[in-house]
Design a protein around this motif. Structure first.
Motif, PDB file in Angstrom:
ATOM      1  N   LEU A  33       0.918  -1.241  -0.039  1.00  7.48           N
ATOM      2  CA  LEU A  33       0.111   0.076   0.147  1.00  7.48           C
ATOM      3  C   LEU A  33       0.812   1.267  -0.033  1.00  7.48           C
ATOM      4  CD1 LEU A  33      -2.812  -1.011   2.773  1.00  7.48           C
ATOM      5  CD2 LEU A  33      -3.031  -1.011   0.505  1.00  7.48           C
ATOM      6  N   GLY A  34       1.526   1.600  -1.142  1.00  5.24           N
ATOM      7  CA  GLY A  34       2.454   2.764  -1.023  1.00  5.24           C
ATOM      8  C   GLY A  34       3.582   2.388   0.197  1.00  5.24           C
ATOM      9  N   ASP A  35       3.847   3.273   0.683  1.00  8.14           N
ATOM     10  CA  ASP A  35       4.806   3.325   1.749  1.00  8.14           C
ATOM     11  C   ASP A  35       4.095   2.917   3.119  1.00  8.14           C
ATOM     12  OD1 ASP A  35       6.893   3.792   0.007  1.00  8.14           O
ATOM     13  OD2 ASP A  35       6.538   6.015   0.262  1.00  8.14           O
ATOM     14  N   LEU A  36       2.888   2.684   3.063  1.00  5.63           N
ATOM     15  CA  LEU A  36       2.074   2.403   4.679  1.00  5.63           C
ATOM     16  C   LEU A  36       2.474   1.356   5.036  1.00  5.63           C
ATOM     17  CD1 LEU A  36      -1.592   3.564   3.346  1.00  5.63           C
ATOM     18  CD2 LEU A  36       0.244   4.609   4.708  1.00  5.63           C
ATOM     19  N   TRP A  53       3.941 -11.399   8.120  1.00  6.06           N
ATOM     20  CA  TRP A  53       2.821 -11.013   8.984  1.00  6.06           C
ATOM     21  C   TRP A  53       2.830  -9.481   8.910  1.00  6.06           C
ATOM     22  CZ3 TRP A  53      -0.669 -13.859  12.217  1.00  6.06           C
ATOM     23  CH2 TRP A  53      -0.511 -15.417  12.135  1.00  6.06           C
ATOM     24  N   ILE A  54       1.642  -8.833   9.202  1.00  5.18           N
ATOM     25  CA  ILE A  54       1.277  -7.452   9.453  1.00  5.18           C
ATOM     26  C   ILE A  54       1.280  -7.343  10.777  1.00  5.18           C
ATOM     27  CG2 ILE A  54      -0.049  -5.399   9.123  1.00  5.18           C
ATOM     28  CD1 ILE A  54       1.305  -6.557   6.571  1.00  5.18           C
ATOM     29  N   VAL A  55       2.348  -6.864  11.710  1.00  6.68           N
ATOM     30  CA  VAL A  55       2.271  -7.092  12.904  1.00  6.68           C
ATOM     31  C   VAL A  55       1.768  -5.646  13.462  1.00  6.68           C
ATOM     32  CG1 VAL A  55       4.082  -8.400  13.083  1.00  6.68           C
ATOM     33  CG2 VAL A  55       4.599  -6.012  13.044  1.00  6.68           C
ATOM     34  N   ASP A  59      -1.471  -0.678  10.637  1.00  6.54           N
ATOM     35  CA  ASP A  59      -1.305  -1.143   9.416  1.00  6.54           C
ATOM     36  C   ASP A  59      -2.592  -1.913   8.954  1.00  6.54           C
ATOM     37  OD1 ASP A  59       0.993  -0.093   9.087  1.00  6.54           O
ATOM     38  OD2 ASP A  59       2.278  -1.743   9.418  1.00  6.54           O
ATOM     39  N   LEU A  60      -2.957  -2.843   9.688  1.00  5.67           N
ATOM     40  CA  LEU A  60      -4.248  -3.534   9.558  1.00  5.67           C
ATOM     41  C   LEU A  60      -5.358  -2.938   9.129  1.00  5.67           C
ATOM     42  CD1 LEU A  60      -3.412  -6.691  12.002  1.00  5.67           C
ATOM     43  CD2 LEU A  60      -3.459  -6.598   9.737  1.00  5.67           C
ATOM     44  N   GLU A  61      -5.375  -1.770  10.036  1.00 10.90           N
ATOM     45  CA  GLU A  61      -6.714  -1.054   9.962  1.00 10.90           C
ATOM     46  C   GLU A  61      -6.383  -0.368   8.613  1.00 10.90           C
ATOM     47  OE1 GLU A  61      -9.530  -0.179  11.448  1.00 10.90           O
ATOM     48  OE2 GLU A  61      -9.101  -1.947  12.561  1.00 10.90           O
ATOM     49  N   ASP A  62      -5.316   0.174   8.223  1.00 11.59           N
ATOM     50  CA  ASP A  62      -5.140   0.893   6.844  1.00 11.59           C
ATOM     51  C   ASP A  62      -5.535   0.001   5.742  1.00 11.59           C
ATOM     52  OD1 ASP A  62      -4.231   3.207   7.812  1.00 11.59           O
ATOM     53  OD2 ASP A  62      -2.011   2.767   7.454  1.00 11.59           O
ATOM     54  N   TYR A  66      -8.555   0.341   2.953  1.00 12.92           N
ATOM     55  CA  TYR A  66      -8.035  -0.091   1.557  1.00 12.92           C
ATOM     56  C   TYR A  66      -9.054  -1.177   0.954  1.00 12.92           C
ATOM     57  CZ  TYR A  66      -5.361  -1.160  -2.492  1.00 12.92           C
ATOM     58  OH  TYR A  66      -5.084  -1.614  -3.790  1.00 12.92           O
ATOM     59  N   GLY A  67      -9.358  -2.241   1.665  1.00 21.28           N
ATOM     60  CA  GLY A  67     -10.224  -3.188   1.070  1.00 21.28           C
ATOM     61  C   GLY A  67     -11.608  -2.727   0.813  1.00 21.28           C
ATOM     62  N   GLN A  68     -12.081  -1.978   1.926  1.00 18.30           N
ATOM     63  CA  GLN A  68     -13.570  -1.398   1.971  1.00 18.30           C
ATOM     64  C   GLN A  68     -13.488  -0.403   0.640  1.00 18.30           C
ATOM     65  OE1 GLN A  68     -13.839   0.059   5.932  1.00 18.30           O
ATOM     66  NE2 GLN A  68     -14.551  -2.128   6.524  1.00 18.30           N
ATOM     67  N   LYS A  69     -12.593   0.404   0.510  1.00 17.37           N
ATOM     68  CA  LYS A  69     -12.471   1.536  -0.585  1.00 17.37           C
ATOM     69  C   LYS A  69     -12.717   0.809  -1.895  1.00 17.37           C
ATOM     70  CE  LYS A  69      -9.863   5.444  -2.173  1.00 17.37           C
ATOM     71  NZ  LYS A  69      -8.339   5.889  -1.942  1.00 17.37           N
TER      72      LYS A  69
END
Ligand SMILES: [Zn+2]
Length: 77
Positions: A33-36, A53-55, A59-62, A66-69
């Motif tokens: 997700l870019g640099d996120l 893993w995304i720890v 980041d998980l919220e982002d 992103y998925g909802q958008k």
């Protein structure tokens, strides 16, 4: 593996977390997700098995946003 600190392949117990650089994260298209967001790689030093893993909870919220958008702009997968 992240929580148990035991390798599911060889039952090794030395699991080392490694941070991806952004250039490496590019290879993980679904996470990038870019640099996120940069996933953390958990490596078994006995056999070389690794998991990413995304720890970071933010980041998980982002990724969730992103998925909802993505769904709202392009309903088909
Ligand atoms: Zn292992």
């Amino acid at each position: 593996m992240k929580e148990s600190e035991t390798c599911p392949k060889c039952t090794g117990t030395q699991i080392e977390p490694m941070n991806f650089q952004n250039s490496v994260a590019l290879n993980f298209g679904t996470y990038y997700l870019g640099d996120l967001v940069v996933p953390t790689l958990f490596v078994c030093v006995d056999c070389g098995y690794c998991e990413s893993w995304i720890v970071n909870q933010k980041d998980l919220e982002d990724i969730r946003k992103y998925g909802q958008k993505r769904k709202s702009t392009n309903p088909s997968p």
